[in-house]
Design a protein around this motif. Structure first.
Motif, PDB file in Angstrom:
ATOM      1  N   TRP A  37       0.872  -1.181   0.000  1.00  0.00           N
ATOM      2  CA  TRP A  37       0.000   0.000   0.000  1.00  0.00           C
ATOM      3  C   TRP A  37       0.902   1.223   0.000  1.00  0.00           C
ATOM      4  CZ3 TRP A  37      -2.779   2.977   4.271  1.00  0.00           C
ATOM      5  CH2 TRP A  37      -3.937   3.609   3.791  1.00  0.00           C
TER       6      TRP A  37
ATOM      7  N   ARG B 277      -0.139   4.157  -4.746  1.00  0.00           N
ATOM      8  CA  ARG B 277      -1.302   5.005  -4.502  1.00  0.00           C
ATOM      9  C   ARG B 277      -1.277   6.263  -5.360  1.00  0.00           C
ATOM     10  NH1 ARG B 277      -1.944   5.779   1.722  1.00  0.00           N
ATOM     11  NH2 ARG B 277      -4.043   6.415   1.084  1.00  0.00           N
TER      12      ARG B 277
ATOM     13  N   ALA C 159      -6.465   9.762  -3.404  1.00  0.00           N
ATOM     14  CA  ALA C 159      -6.359   8.411  -3.982  1.00  0.00           C
ATOM     15  C   ALA C 159      -7.632   7.623  -3.818  1.00  0.00           C
ATOM     16  CB  ALA C 159      -5.188   7.662  -3.346  1.00  0.00           C
TER      17      ALA C 159
END
Length: 270
Positions: A143, A148, A270
Motif C-alpha cells: 500500500w 497510490r 487516492a
C-alpha cells in the motif's frame, strides 16, 4: 472504504437486496447494516446457524476489490483479529464477500459516540496490535506511496477535481496538491497497514476494549502514518474534535504533523 460520515453510514431507507444476497441468506433474516461512499452494501444474515455478513458491490466499481479483500483477510487471520472468510464470488451484477461474525460492535455506534475517548483509545490500541502482529517480511500486499499515486493520477485523468476532496484540501487546487504528493516524508516505520483505519472499521467489546478490525480491502505494507493519519482524521468526522492525542497516546506515539498532513492528502486524492 469508510469515508466522511456524510458519504457513508447505516442505511436509513429501503435498500434493494441483490439477488445473490437473497440466495445466500436462504431462510435467514436479512438486514442492511452499512452503505459505503461508493454504493457498496453490507448485510447481516441471522439464522439458526448463527450470524454472517455479506458485503456486495455492483460490477464496475474498481475501487472495491472484494476478491482482494478475501485474500487479505485470509492472509491476516492467523495473526490478527479479523473476520474469518466463508466465501466470495462474482456474477454479471456484482461481487460479494461472506464472513463470519466476530464479537464486537462498531466504534461509531451510539454507545461509543457517547463515550468518544473510550472509542478513540480502543482504536489506537487496536492499530498498534495490528501493526505489531502482522509480519512485514511475509506480507504479499503493498500500500506504498508509488502505487497510490498511480490511483491519484488515474482519478485526475478521469476528471475528478477539488469538489470530491475534503474541504481542507480544496484550496490547494489540483496542480499544487499533486505537487505536494511528489514529496513524501521519510518512512517512520514500515508495517502492514489496515488500509482504511477509519473509526467504523474498528469493533469494540462491551467493556470498551479493542475487539477486531473489519474492511481490510486495502491492507498492505506502508508507513504506519498512512493508517494513523486517517484514523485520527476520522475521529473528527465521527465524534468531533480534540481526540487525536487520545488515539496516539493509546497507540504509543507522539504527533507528527508533517506525516499526518501528507497521508491525509494522499488518502483524500487516492
Amino acid at each position: 472504504m469508510s469515508l466522511r460520515p456524510e458519504l457513508s453510514g447505516t442505511p436509513t431507507g429501503p435498500v434493494p437486496v441483490p439477488a445473490v444476497v437473497t440466495a445466500l441468506a436462504g431462510d435467514d433474516a436479512v438486514t442492511p447494516v452499512w452503505r459505503n461512499a461508493l454504493g457498496g452494501l453490507t448485510f447481516r444474515l441471522d439464522g439458526g446457524d448463527g450470524v454472517r455478513y455479506v458485503k456486495w458491490v455492483a460490477a464496475g466499481t474498481p475501487e472495491i476489490d472484494l476478491p482482494g479483500e478475501a485474500e487479505r483477510l485470509a492472509w491476516a487471520w492467523p495473526w490478527a483479529r479479523v473476520p474469518p472468510v466463508l466465501g466470495h464470488g462474482s456474477d454479471a451484477e456484482g461481487s460479494w464477500l461472506v464472513t463470519a461474525a466476530v464479537d464486537g460492535r462498531s466504534a461509531v455506534e451510539a454507545r461509543w459516540k457517547a463515550e468518544p475517548a473510550v472509542a478513540a483509545a480502543a482504536i489506537g490500541r487496536g492499530l498498534r496490535l495490528l501493526h505489531d502482529a502482522l509480519p512485514v517480511d511475509r506480507c504479499p500486499f503493498d500500500w506504498d506511496v508509488p502505487r497510490r499515486l498511480g490511483r491519484v493520477d488515474e482519478r485526475i485523468a478521469e476528471g475528478d477535481g477539488t469538489a470530491e476532496w475534503s474541504p481542507e484540501h480544496r484550496r490547494l487546487g489540483v496542480v499544487e496538491a499533486r505537487a505536494l504528493l511528489d514529496a513524501p516524508p521519510e518512512v517512520d516505520r514500515l508495517v502492514v497497514c489496515h488500509g482504511d483505519a477509519c473509526a467504523p472499521n474498528t469493533l469494540l467489546g462491551d467493556d470498551g476494549s479493542f475487539a477486531a478490525h473489519v474492511d481490510l480491502g486495502s491492507l498492505g505494507v506502508a508507513d504506519r502514518w498512512a493508517d494513523l493519519a486517517v484514523a485520527t482524521w476520522s475521529l473528527g468526522w465521527n465524534f468531533g474534535p480534540g481526540l487525536d492525542d487520545v488515539l496516539l497516546d493509546a497507540y504509543g506515539i507522539d504527533p507528527d504533523q508533517r506525516r499526518t498532513a501528507y497521508y491525509r492528502l494522499l488518502y483524500d486524492l487516492a
